[in-house]
Enzyme design. Structure first.
Site, PDB file in Angstrom:
ATOM      1  CG  ASP A 225       2.002 -36.721 -28.649  1.00 49.72           C
ATOM      2  OD1 ASP A 225       2.936 -37.005 -27.895  1.00 49.72           O
ATOM      3  OD2 ASP A 225       1.755 -37.346 -29.703  1.00 49.72           O
ATOM      4  CD  GLU A 275       6.584 -34.748 -28.707  1.00 52.43           C
ATOM      5  OE1 GLU A 275       7.458 -35.602 -28.557  1.00 52.43           O
ATOM      6  OE2 GLU A 275       5.493 -34.986 -29.269  1.00 52.43           O
TER       7      GLU A 275
END
Ligand code: NOJ
Length: 548
Positions: A225, A275
């Site tokens: 993330d 990401e």
């Protein structure tokens, strides 16, 4: 319920042996499960692990190679689980660690790999580390975060004026044990998500250990993330256009991913997927150097307008950047953060960016659906791996009618845009909400019109989105050309994207304003919509066998 004529055959075709040394991430179809909204097994209105286990056949019927599981760890859910209190357990709302392990085993038995989501930039304010740091200004845990005195004579001004990733401020002031105002701590997202200090060796050690924890449980990959945010300039400079950004993409981050790569390489066939929101292609590519991450999400493609020229340039840019470092491209149309692409492509303005809030602007869902069908054939036939966000295979659109008092996304208060609309629970069966998702009340309301979009209603209907995805993913496995590296553009006239893969496969997507003739071909493998005689209508794509 409509008959499911071919399911057994499909299942036999899609079960592939999970081999130890296979670079599977290079051309996998990876399905994102958003656990709150996939399927609920216990009637509390929130999806859970047992719900996923009960519906694994949906994923094997679809033929996906891997599941990416959005966070399922214990969390106060200030940011839907992206505020993690303990990376080594499962939130009780989702189930248990034993249940998660059983899911990994059961998915593997169906030939499906598992990717879990790790959130390294920040943790939950309920994480033990932060609780200790907050309780005592002298605690050593303080160093694991960004505590700083405020500016001004009373220290009542934030240490910086940085704007958060959701908009809004990035510092919250603490209170000392004696009740006086204390230092401030940094959070690039919500105050419940304090940023970690990645300069501290304990943070690095902890995350390497967390990777091992999940790899030891058989997990095949890690989605990382906010992968470019971890480091901050210790001098806390202001954000100034044209100067090095104080917290985006600092060079030190690459050391971390080199270390993570060493961890993943110590297990067979594990993948790290970042990401990385990064407009500069060369900076993006740095994350994919051979000793760093295996893949990263292609947000350039996701945000691209429905425009032939821009789409072609984006595809070329992507392939060029990835080829230079030998990394596989990824193709992403939707995820849990962005407006569903049926809705995006049905608007006049078809791009996506968080800065340009288009919520509530007019949408032609029929047009959006037609384009989404064509986009599926595009994204599933480009070289690299393709991500499918749950519900995209059902043709779900953004629910833009969620009452404000039911919204849960913290972004809404800061940006006036909610991500709840793309996170609505899936419709499985029946004619009315909750469409088999739960026996209780779904945590977000589902549109009544989704009665035509349930898995049950679409199964066996050759014109449905679901059967299009099933057929395309099945054909992707068997078409030799789709396993070759690279692609070659065909000269196809303005407004048309056409390319070959290998010797005998071609995809043609008509984005022009009128029907066009198909190139010479041997047979039609799949179309996203009906052909007009021998013509390809606008906003329609076709897969062709161009020679025997
Ligand atoms: C990116 C995640 O995809 C998003 O859902 C989350 O809110 C932020 N990172 C913060 O963790």
């Amino acid at each position: 319920m409509r008959p499911k004529p071919h399911v057994e055959t499909i299942r036999k075709q899609v079960i592939v042996a999970i081999s130890d040394q296979d670079p599977w991430w290079r051309d996998a179809v990876i399905y994102q499960v958003y656990p709150r909204s996939f399927a609920d097994s216990d009637g509390d209105g929130i999806g859970d692990i047992d719900g996923i286990r009960a519906h694994l056949d949906h994923l094997s019927d679809l033929g996906v190679d891997a599941i990416w599981m959005s966070p399922w760890y214990p969390s106060p859910m200030a940011d839907a689980g992206y505020d993690v209190a303990d990376f080594r357990d499962i939130d009780p709302a989702f189930g248990t660690l034993a249940g998660a392990e059983a899911l990994v085993t059961e998915a593997h038995a169906q030939g499906i790999r598992m990717i879990v989501d790790i959130v390294p930039n920040h943790i939950s304010s309920e994480h033990l580390w932060f609780k200790k740091a907050l309780a005592d200004p002298e605690a050593p845990e303080r160093e694991l975060f960004w505590f700083r005195p405020g500016r001004g004579p009373d220290g009542d001004q934030m240490p910086t004026d940085w704007v958060g990733e959701f908009g809004g401020t990035t510092w919250t002031r603490t209170t000392n044990p004696d009740g006086t105002p204390g230092d401030w701590y940094l959070h690039l997202f919500t105050p419940e998500q304090p940023d970690l200090n990645w300069d501290h060796p304990a943070v690095r050690e902890e995350f390497e250990d967390i990777l091992r924890f999940w790899f030891d449980r058989g997990v095949d990959g890690i989605r990382i993330d906010s992968a470019a945010l971890l480091f901050k300039d210790r001098d806390l400079p202001a954000v100034v256009d044209g100067q090095r950004h104080p917290f985006h993409d600092l060079d030190e981050v690459h050391d971390v991913y080199r270390a993570w790569r060493r961890v993943s390489d110590s297990y067979p066939s594990r993948a790290l997927i970042g990401e990385v929101w990064m407009p500069e292609v060369d900076r993006f590519a740095n994350y994919l150097r051979p000793d760093e991450l295996h893949a990263a999400f292609n947000f350039d493609f996701l945000g691209c307008a429905w425009d032939p020229q821009l789409m072609r340039e984006c595809i070329d840019r992507t392939l060029h950047a990835h080829a230079a470092i030998g990394a596989p491209a990824t193709w992403v149309l939707s995820n849990h953060d962005v407006t569903r692409h049926v809705t995006r492509y049905g608007r006049t303005e078809t791009t996506f960016s968080f800065e340009n809030n288009l919520d509530g602007t007019p949408v032609d869902l029929e047009l959006g659906t037609r384009r989404a069908r064509a986009a599926a054939l595009l994204s599933l036939s480009l070289p690299g791996s393709t991500y499918v966000y749950q519900g995209e295979e059902l043709g779900l659109w953004e629910n833009e009618n969620i009452p404000v008092d039911q919204m849960q996304d913290p972004m809404y208060a800061r940006r006036g845009h909610t991500r709840d609309g793309c996170r609505v629970p899936l419709p499985w069966t029946g004619d009315e909400a909750p469409f088999g998702f739960t026996t209780g009340e779904p945590w977000l309301p589902q549109p009544a019109e989704w009665k035509d979009r349930t898995v049950e209603a679409q199964t066996g209907d050759p014109n449905s989105m679901l059967e299009l995805y099933r057929s395309a993913i099945r054909a992707r496995k068997t078409e030799a050309g789709l396993h070759q590296d690279g692609m070659t553009w065909l000269d196809s006239g303005p407004g048309v994207l056409a390319y070959t893969r290998g010797r005998d496969f071609a995809c043609v997507l008509n984005m022009s304003g009128a029907a066009v003739a198909l190139p010479d071909h041997h047979s039609v493998l799949l179309t996203s919509g009906p052909l007009d005689g021998t013509l390809l209508p606008q906003d329609t794509a076709v897969w062709l066998r161009i020679q025997e």
